[in-house]
Design an enzyme around this catalytic site. Structure first.
Site, short mmCIF file in Angstrom:
data_model
loop_
_atom_site.label_atom_id
_atom_site.label_comp_id
_atom_site.label_asym_id
_atom_site.label_seq_id
_atom_site.Cartn_x
_atom_site.Cartn_y
_atom_site.Cartn_z
N ARG A 129 0.89 -1.24 0.11
CA ARG A 129 -0.15 0.21 0.02
C ARG A 129 0.72 1.16 0.02
NH1 ARG A 129 -4.55 -1.77 4.40
NH2 ARG A 129 -5.25 -3.55 3.53
N ARG A 184 2.32 1.07 10.11
CA ARG A 184 2.21 1.61 9.09
C ARG A 184 3.19 1.45 7.89
NH1 ARG A 184 -2.38 4.84 8.19
NH2 ARG A 184 -2.44 5.30 10.26
N GLU A 205 -5.89 -0.81 15.73
CA GLU A 205 -6.24 -1.67 14.85
C GLU A 205 -5.37 -2.93 14.30
OE1 GLU A 205 -7.96 -2.04 10.35
OE2 GLU A 205 -8.04 -0.13 10.99
N SER A 211 -9.62 -5.96 10.73
CA SER A 211 -11.01 -5.29 10.33
C SER A 211 -11.82 -6.25 9.51
CB SER A 211 -10.71 -4.08 9.13
OG SER A 211 -11.84 -3.30 8.93
N ARG A 248 1.75 -5.98 12.91
CA ARG A 248 0.99 -5.45 14.00
C ARG A 248 0.99 -6.43 15.27
NH1 ARG A 248 -3.33 -0.86 12.22
NH2 ARG A 248 -2.00 0.00 10.65
#
Length: 430
Positions: free
Chosen positions: A265, A280, A352, A355, A394
């Site tokens: 990403r 990130r 987070e 999701s 994460r």
């Protein structure tokens, strides 16, 4: 893609539901184009029917002995030629209308479900439950990037040299821990009924359009300039599109898949956020869960999907909470979504880590994934769901912070010890 029939039959109710997301959507223009397109289709159908009628009539008369030069035959043929020209003139008009209508439809997000809490943004998300005790050490807790550096688990500077910022290279026990997490997650999900998939990491534009990343999120993805190929942002894209343009048998449902892939990403618009650590990155590993289900079981399958992701966190004994996203914070393609947020003691907050979304038939309409019962007339769109099970980097960050020891070592969660063949990272392993 939205259900155009629902919009057409009850535009006010549909628009009210969509506006719960916030933003302004040009539904009137869509309805106008839809009406024009249906009028043209009706006209084309009428012209084609008359053309077929003339063809049959001419054939019948000639078979009955009427000469081809007969004035009546000539008049019918002239009318047929005129109809053919009219049909030809309609083609570009229909094509233009269809293209504009589809372009607009692809920009409209999925309307929220009736049970999704109404809210403006993430501050109005609803906490559903918590699990585990938050680790609050008596002495300051080190952030995971400091722990990783001290234990030699990664190399950031050389990664920037090889690629650019927001890439990391895992070393030694860092690489082993990442691999152990991936294998543990896949083993667990397979045991819970998911069929493992190892899909392509490059996908075409049709695949990204099918799951809703295109056209809206093109800037978030890495594209291969010389080919119609994109690096995947998540395994959701290739796994969902395995069934694109297919009609499944009803008894094939539900279909459960799990997949490990690297994800890519651009993180456009996030510069300055989480610039350190594993939160990130431009490239990260993730285990994804994807479901194809009957519409009637969709809601229950969603809750089960969340439970499957929670099971990983519970097995790792990582404290977390479940948050239901409000209408203003929903992803573009989701109609209902739960986020799992893991506790990071160094930051003193939840972040987070998964999701879990129910897309209803939104993705299935875009990707044309349908199913049909043995005695069923016509087809229905499946419902698609997906969730991270989990984001691996994460998860590693959470382990490094929640399992750190005063002497600088990190305890290995019990379920990972058989994979790593040790009980701690750093110091004298045992």
């Amino acid at each position: 893609m939205i259900d155009l029939k629902q919009l057409r039959e009850n535009p006010q109710a549909f628009g009210d539901r969509l506006r719960r997301r916030g933003g302004d959507f040009d539904l009137e223009r869509i309805l106008e184009l839809d009406a024009q397109q249906r009028q043209l289709e009706q006209r084309r159908s009428h012209l084609q029917a008359r053309s077929n009628e003339i063809g049959a009539l001419v054939g019948k008369k000639i078979k009955a002995g009427v000469a081809a030069t007969d004035p009546e035959i000539q008049a019918l043929k002239a009318e047929a030629n005129d109809l053919k020209q009219q049909l030809s003139d309609l083609e570009p008009q229909e094509r233009q209308l269809k293209e504009e209508l589809e372009r607009l439809l692809l920009t409209i997000p999925n309307p929220p479900s009736e049970t999704t809490p109404i809210g403006r943004d993430e501050t109005e998300n609803v906490e559903v439950r918590r699990w585990g005790e938050e680790y609050k050490p008596s002495q300051p807790c080190q952030p995971h990037w400091d722990i990783a550096t001290q234990l030699g688990l990664w190399d950031v500077e050389r990664s920037v040299k090889v690629a650019q910022s927001r890439f990391v290279t895992l070393l030694g026990m860092g690489a082993a821990l990442e691999r152990a997490l991936i294998q543990f997650m896949l083993d667990t999900h397979r045991d819970r009924g998911y069929v493992e998939v190892l899909p392509p990491l490059l996908v075409n534009s049709a695949s990204l359009t099918g799951t809703g990343q295109l056209p809206k999120f093109a800037e978030e993805s890495f594209r291969c300039a010389d080919d119609d190929l994109w690096l995947i942002p998540t395994a959701e894209v290739p796994v969902t599109n395995l069934y694109r343009d297919e009609i499944l048998a009803a008894d094939q449902l539900p279909i459960y898949h799990c997949a490990y892939t690297p994800c890519f990403r651009r993180e456009a618009g996030s510069y300055g956020k989480d610039t350190r650590g594993l939160i990130r990155l431009h490239q990260f590993n993730k285990v994804e869960l994807v479901k194809f289900v009957h519409p009637e079981t969709s809601a229950a399958e969603h809750e089960a999907l969340v439970a499957d992701a929670e099971f990983i966190l519970q097995a790792l004994k990582l404290p977390y909470r479940v948050v239901e996203l409000c209408t203003g914070d929903l992803g573009f393609a989701a109609m209902k979504c739960y986020d799992l947020e893991v506790w990071l003691p160094a930051a003193g907050c939840y972040r987070e880590i998964s999701s879990c979304s129910n897309f209803g038939d939104f993705q299935a309409r875009r990707a044309k994934i349908r199913f049909k019962g043995a005695k069923q007339k016509g087809t229905q769109f499946v419902h698609t769901l997906n969730g991270s099970g989990l984001a691996v980097g994460r998860t590693m960050a959470a382990i490094l912070e929640n399992y750190q020891q005063p002497d600088g070592t990190v305890r290995v969660p019990e379920v990972l010890q058989p994979y790593l063949k040790c009980s701690q990272i750093g110091g004298a392993t045992a």
